[in-house]
Design an enzyme around this catalytic site. Structure first.
Site, PDB file in Angstrom:
ATOM      1  N   ASP A 187     -12.682  -8.902   3.665  1.00 29.75           N
ATOM      2  CA  ASP A 187     -13.908  -8.839   2.851  1.00 29.75           C
ATOM      3  C   ASP A 187     -14.501 -10.243   2.731  1.00 29.75           C
ATOM      4  OD1 ASP A 187     -13.798  -6.043   2.238  1.00 29.75           O
ATOM      5  OD2 ASP A 187     -14.556  -6.440   0.217  1.00 29.75           O
ATOM      6  N   LYS A 194       2.841 -15.355   1.846  1.00 30.65           N
ATOM      7  CA  LYS A 194       3.192 -16.258   0.746  1.00 30.65           C
ATOM      8  C   LYS A 194       4.710 -16.453   0.794  1.00 30.65           C
ATOM      9  CE  LYS A 194       1.218 -17.189  -2.850  1.00 30.65           C
ATOM     10  NZ  LYS A 194       0.665 -18.486  -3.365  1.00 30.65           N
ATOM     11  N   ASP A 219      -6.729  -7.029   3.661  1.00 32.34           N
ATOM     12  CA  ASP A 219      -7.827  -6.362   2.958  1.00 32.34           C
ATOM     13  C   ASP A 219      -8.723  -7.414   2.293  1.00 32.34           C
ATOM     14  OD1 ASP A 219      -9.273  -4.149   1.882  1.00 32.34           O
ATOM     15  OD2 ASP A 219      -8.208  -4.406  -0.017  1.00 32.34           O
ATOM     16  N   TYR A 241       0.822  -1.212   0.000  1.00 31.50           N
ATOM     17  CA  TYR A 241       0.000   0.000   0.000  1.00 31.50           C
ATOM     18  C   TYR A 241       0.857   1.262   0.000  1.00 31.50           C
ATOM     19  CZ  TYR A 241      -4.722  -1.852   0.644  1.00 31.50           C
ATOM     20  OH  TYR A 241      -5.936  -2.444   0.463  1.00 31.50           O
ATOM     21  N   ASP A 258      -3.257 -17.987  -0.025  1.00 32.75           N
ATOM     22  CA  ASP A 258      -4.257 -18.605  -0.911  1.00 32.75           C
ATOM     23  C   ASP A 258      -4.985 -19.735  -0.180  1.00 32.75           C
ATOM     24  OD1 ASP A 258      -1.853 -20.015  -0.884  1.00 32.75           O
ATOM     25  OD2 ASP A 258      -1.888 -20.530  -3.018  1.00 32.75           O
TER      26      ASP A 258
HETATM   27  C1  IPM Z   1     -10.637  -0.925   3.363  1.00 32.69           C
HETATM   28  C2  IPM Z   1     -10.668  -0.274   2.003  1.00 32.69           C
HETATM   29  C3  IPM Z   1      -9.450   0.604   1.813  1.00 32.69           C
HETATM   30  C4  IPM Z   1      -8.243  -0.315   1.810  1.00 32.69           C
HETATM   31  C5  IPM Z   1      -9.444   1.501   0.565  1.00 32.69           C
HETATM   32  C6  IPM Z   1     -10.666   2.347   0.467  1.00 32.69           C
HETATM   33  C7  IPM Z   1      -8.219   2.366   0.539  1.00 32.69           C
HETATM   34  O1  IPM Z   1     -10.813  -1.218   1.000  1.00 32.69           O
HETATM   35  O2  IPM Z   1     -10.557  -0.216   4.381  1.00 32.69           O
HETATM   36  O3  IPM Z   1     -10.700  -2.163   3.422  1.00 32.69           O
HETATM   37  O4  IPM Z   1      -7.911  -0.916   0.766  1.00 32.69           O
HETATM   38  O5  IPM Z   1      -7.608  -0.430   2.860  1.00 32.69           O
HETATM   39 MN    MN Z   2     -11.145  -3.257   1.745  1.00 27.03          MN
END
Ligand code: IPM
Ligand code: MN
Ligand code: NAD
Length: 370
Positions: free
Chosen positions: A255, A194, A251, A143, A227
């Site tokens: 999700d 990884k 990240d 990042y 993975d």
């Molecule tokens: C999160 C988001 C952010 C990230 C973006 C909006 C920069 O996806 O907080 O998970 O990738 O960290």
């Molecule tokens: Mn995110």
């Protein structure tokens, strides 16, 4: 009664302000009940700040964030600002807050609430009772790594590149947060990278191993490739207690983990810095979801991830464990009563919008404190 708790509210874009409105009502409710008085300020970030001030986040907002005891963040971004270029992305607001306040430990719990056990796309028997904590490193890795860019090569082709990089210190400090959390839970950590492909992944594994041997011999540490971890999270998520991983893998995996709980609209997070000499630590709280442009403006977003982020704020930054639990219980009871926003709808439940969900939470808070 607690007082002088400096709270900075940054609703952002899209559904950010919609779900934050419901949290503000809970804050007003707490204020009316004289449970707590916040020294509260609200400001612009993201696209809203670009529109009003020509930049995703101003120096003045960053300064206010540094002074706040806690920051409650909504979400930023949307198609309206996509064509402005890389240096004018609304997302810079959250990235700058994390980086400049050195908020390196992003805690993303995935907890399956019993009333929502049918809302996940996974079978109830796989996810029932799940209580998992993902600790995502949030100020390093690809990042922020240099060099990065898009360049033109001598033969006229172009090349886009980013750099994944971690120092000993960066790995150790997020590792300690994860190990400390594990000690208060099931005492188990899975470190995810990884190491079979990436030098930085091999290094991550070496540093975590040494840290465990040196400082946390009582905590069980295992290693897993990222993975495989994605697959294992879907196959048998309850095998995990605490997962610690890099910025980018965290990240993605968080999700993924959100769908175990039913919806991205349910998952809160806390992002913590290091405590200073006085024990004070900067902290930002936000749902893991984004500004959801596809549903923004329709009043149907789930406000619970934002509300549960506020509960985490009360617990971690203000030491208000009872109030945090009260809000979590209210959310659980409202879901148990059969109310659902569209993202967590199930047969036999009643579909409501953002503000009706917020009102139901207030009524439940009244009931729980009657
Ligand atoms: C999160 C988001 C952010 C990230 C973006 C909006 C920069 O996806 O907080 O998970 O990738 O960290
Ligand atoms: Mn995110
Ligand atoms: P998103 O999280 O905004 O949405 C993904 C899907 O989940 C959408 O279908 C959305 O409708 C649904 N969803 C998300 N939150 C919901 C809620 N509370 N209730 C009901 N449904 C919900 O991800 P995206 O579409 O990839 O990104 C949209 C924008 O948000 C992008 O600009 C992205 O960069 C930004 N983003 C910001 C943050 C942040 O500010 N912390 C986090 C993630 C994404």
């Amino acid at each position: 009664m607690a007082a002088n708790k400096k709270l900075l509210v940054l609703p952002g874009d899209g559904i950010g302000p919609e779900v934050m409105r419901e949290v503000r009502r809970v804050i007003d409710w707490m204020d009316r009940r004289r449970m707590v008085r916040f020294d509260m300020a609200e400001d612009l970030v993201g696209g809203a700040s670009i529109d009003a001030r020509g930049t995703p986040i101003t120096e003045s907002v960053l300064a206010k964030a540094r002074e706040a005891d806690a920051i409650l963040f909504g979400s930023v971004g949307g198609p309206k600002w996509e064509k402005l270029g890389f240096d004018m992305r609304p997302e810079i607001a959250i990235l700058a807050l994390r980086k400049q306040l050195d908020l390196f430990a992003n805690l993303r719990p995935a907890i399956v609430l019993e009333p929502l056990v049918d809302a996940s796309t996974l079978k109830p028997e796989v996810i029932r009772g799940l209580d998992l904590m993902i600790v995502r490193e949030s100020t390093g890795g690809i990042y922020f790594g240099e060099p990065r860019g898009i360049e033109t090569l001598p033969d006229g082709q172009q090349r886009g590149f980013d750099t994944e990089t971690y120092t000993t210190h960066e790995i150790e400090r997020v590792g300690r947060v994860a190990f400390d959390l594990a000690r208060k839970r099931q005492n188990r950590i899975t470190s995810v990278e990884k190491a079979n492909v990436m030098q930085s992944g091999l290094f991550w594994r070496q540093v975590m191993t040494a840290l465990q041997q040196r400082e946390y011999p009582d905590v069980e540490l295992s290693h897993m490739y990222a993975d495989n971890c994605a697959m294992q999270l879907v196959r048998n998520p309850r095998q995990f207690d605490v997962i610690v991983t890099s910025n980018i893998f965290g990240d993605l995996l968080s999700d993924l983990a959100s769908m175990l709980t039913g919806s991205l609209g349910m998952l809160p997070s806390a992002t913590l810095g290091a405590p200073d000499a006085m024990g004070r630590r900067s902290a930002l709280y936000e749902p893991i979801h984004g500004s959801a442009p596809d549903i923004a403006g329709r009043g149907i977003a789930n406000p619970l991830a934002q509300l549960l982020s506020f509960a985490m704020l009360l617990r971690f930054s203000f030491g208000m464990e009872e109030d945090a639990t009260l809000i979590e219980r209210a959310a659980n009871n409202v879901l148990a009563s059969g109310l659902r926003t569209a993202d967590i709808m199930a047969p036999g439940t009643a579909k409501v919008g953002t503000s009706v969900m917020g009102e139901a939470i207030l009524r439940e808070l009244d009931k729980l404190t009657a």
